[in-house]
Scaffold this active site. Structure first.
Site, PDB file in Angstrom:
ATOM      1  N   GLU A 215       0.803  -1.232   0.000  1.00  0.00           N
ATOM      2  CA  GLU A 215       0.000   0.000   0.000  1.00  0.00           C
ATOM      3  C   GLU A 215       0.838   1.286   0.000  1.00  0.00           C
ATOM      4  OE1 GLU A 215      -2.932  -0.075   3.109  1.00  0.00           O
ATOM      5  OE2 GLU A 215      -3.926  -1.833   2.316  1.00  0.00           O
TER       6      GLU A 215
ATOM      7  N   GLU B  71      -5.263  -8.661   1.057  1.00  0.00           N
ATOM      8  CA  GLU B  71      -5.896  -8.322   2.345  1.00  0.00           C
ATOM      9  C   GLU B  71      -7.371  -8.074   2.127  1.00  0.00           C
ATOM     10  OE1 GLU B  71      -4.316  -5.029   4.633  1.00  0.00           O
ATOM     11  OE2 GLU B  71      -2.263  -5.674   4.226  1.00  0.00           O
TER      12      GLU B  71
HETATM   13  C1  FCB Z   1      -4.285  -2.055   5.650  1.00  0.00           C
HETATM   14  C2  FCB Z   1      -2.902  -2.411   6.133  1.00  0.00           C
HETATM   15  C3  FCB Z   1      -2.878  -3.485   7.190  1.00  0.00           C
HETATM   16  C4  FCB Z   1      -4.024  -3.356   8.161  1.00  0.00           C
HETATM   17  C5  FCB Z   1      -5.337  -3.179   7.445  1.00  0.00           C
HETATM   18  C6  FCB Z   1      -6.543  -3.068   8.349  1.00  0.00           C
HETATM   19  O1  FCB Z   1      -4.290  -0.764   5.141  1.00  0.00           O
HETATM   20  O2  FCB Z   1      -2.112  -2.838   5.063  1.00  0.00           O
HETATM   21  O3  FCB Z   1      -1.626  -3.457   7.812  1.00  0.00           O
HETATM   22  O4  FCB Z   1      -3.778  -2.349   9.071  1.00  0.00           O
HETATM   23  O5  FCB Z   1      -5.289  -2.058   6.618  1.00  0.00           O
END
Ligand code: FCB
Length: 468
Positions: free
Chosen positions: A179, A373
């Protein structure tokens, strides 16, 4: 008096779904969020150590000093992963463990930890997926200018090579950055994340040097024989509040540019979008973009990692000040979530994920995608029966897996899904107040307990799908 029981509207039973053979099921974490042991075995300080120790920056003054104590409990944690049947585990390497001084001498004790962890995973048949940078920049590099400084990109490529030199014989999948939008816009724009600066010009210089660092690292990894190279983005799904309104659609163009095209176009098309060059030029002379940089940045990748949590709805609002985390976004307002939200106050709308996957597949064809994620924060802790009944998390995950399945049915080349997160952990500026894990962590005892969602996920993995 008799109560009248009216039946609630009947819920149609959801049908079962099955994922393609070989679909990868995983879980994700990040070094600073789980490891603790911040002063152990020669680790140097990172920007998150400094930030979390600065009063007022992180909820209740929480730090990652101990976190989930994963540094000492990784054997137990890998056993949990094996119990869940995970095919893959996405973890990140703490740069300040490997190069405490941000460059130069290698701290082999830091590499030893990841060596042990990787072997433990492989011993249990779990494929290691390494992220080289999940936000814990060595503090010394920030002191020399951080990501707005070109030197940081060069240092990152050197570090990538070092880690590959140790783990490359066993780790097949290498993700450079997690990110970069957050690193740049939250780290140097809003200051909500470490290092906590608020400077639009630095934000855009950070974007460029993060992308350059990715490209240089990707080239170095490729040259060293790395199998699968990727980067993980958090593309934003931005809808206009009123699709008929030209000004709302213009607001979408700007935010989509800042959040998405700013990263996807250089990486996958080898150029910054023309409208974003103009946008950035309001804040900086862009002189840091050097000849050849975009060719480096667009070094081909094998997989694009996507992190998704919620979509957003935006509208034109004349006179509204710019959001600090989107420099130049004056006159735009993001609507407060309408509908169900998680404990982060993030909107739950799984169809946003299908929309995003289809859009990336259409606009940037040819790159396989991976959900690196997806997950939800909910506050449940063990109940009287000792179990953690997190039905809402199950519902969230169920909805988003169905959204992935819809994208697959529409022809998107989606290879796998990693839940965020394996276990409750240090949620950045929110500290330990927000729990994203499918495994509950008691921070006093460090006891781990599988939540209902973990048992549900184990079943999904076993079936390679969701039961009807
Ligand atoms: C993302 C991050 C991860 C976590 C999630 C909830 O932005 O990559 O580390 O904090 O959000």
């Amino acid at each position: 008096m008799t109560a009248t029981v009216t039946s609630t509207s009947a819920q149609p039973a959801l049908s079962g779904i099955t994922f393609p053979d070989g679909f990868i099921w995983g879980a994700a974490t990040a070094s600073y969020q789980i490891e603790g042991a911040v002063q152990e075995d020669g680790r140097g300080p990172s920007i998150w150590d400094t930030f979390s120790r600065t009063p007022g920056r992180v909820h209740a003054g929480h730090t990652g000093d101990v976190a989930c104590d994963h540094y000492h409990r990784y054997v137990e944690d890998v056993a949990l992963m094996a119990d869940l049947g995970l095919a893959s585990y996405r973890y990140s390497i703490a740069w300040p463990r490997i190069q405490p001084d941000g460059g130069g001498p290698v701290n082999s004790r830091g590499l030893d930890f990841y060596d042990r962890l990787t072997d433990e995973l492989l011993g249990k048949g779990i494929d290691p997926v390494v992220t080289l940078y999940h936000w814990d920049l060595p503090q010394v590099l920030e002191d020399r200018g951080g990501w707005p400084n070109r030197e940081t990109a060069l240092a990152f490529a050197e570090y990538a090579q070092i880690v590959h030199g140790r783990l490359g014989d066993r780790v097949k999948t290498w993700t450079t950055l997690n990110e970069p939008w957050c690193s740049a816009y939250l780290g140097y724009g809003s200051g909500r994340h470490a290092p906590g600066r608020q400077d639009p010009a630095a934000t855009f210089a950070a974007v460029h040097h993060l992308l350059l660092g990715h490209g240089l690292a990707a080239q170095a990894l490729r040259a060293a024989g790395a199998n699968t190279i990727s980067i993980t983005l958090n593309p934003s799904v931005v809808f206009p509040v009123d699709p008929e309104n030209v000004a709302d659609r213009e607001a979408v163009r700007i935010l989509d540019g800042l959040s998405n095209r700013m990263f996807l176009d250089p990486l996958l098309k080898g150029q910054y979008p023309a409208d974003m060059l103009e946008h950035m030029a309001r804040f900086t002379d862009l002189s840091y973009i050097q000849d050849g940089d975009l060719a480096t940045i667009s070094e081909p990748i094998d997989v694009l990692g996507i992190n998704f949590y919620q979509p957003s709805y935006v509208a034109a609002k004349p006179g509204a000040p710019a959001a600090l985390d989107q420099p130049g976004s004056e006159g735009i307002a993001t609507r407060a979530p309408q509908g169900p939200v998680t404990d982060m106050n993030w909107l739950i709308e799984p169809s946003g994920l299908t929309h995003l996957l289809k859009r990336i597949h259409a606009d940037y064809p040819g790159t396989p995608l991976m959900i690196t994620e997806n997950g939800a924060a909910y506050p449940e802790v063990p109940a009287a029966d000792g179990e953690v009944h997190d039905a809402k998390r199950i519902e969230y995950l169920d909805g988003h897996l169905r959204a992935c399945h819809d994208a697959l049915a529409a022809g998107v080349d989606l290879r796998g899904y990693f839940v965020w997160s394996l276990m409750d952990n240090f949620e950045w500026a929110e500290g330990y107040a927000k729990r994203f894990g499918i495994v509950h962590v008691d921070y006093r005892t460090q006891e781990r307990v599988l939540k209902d969602s973990a048992k549900w996920y184990r079943e999904v993995i076993r079936r390679n799908g969701i039961e009807g």
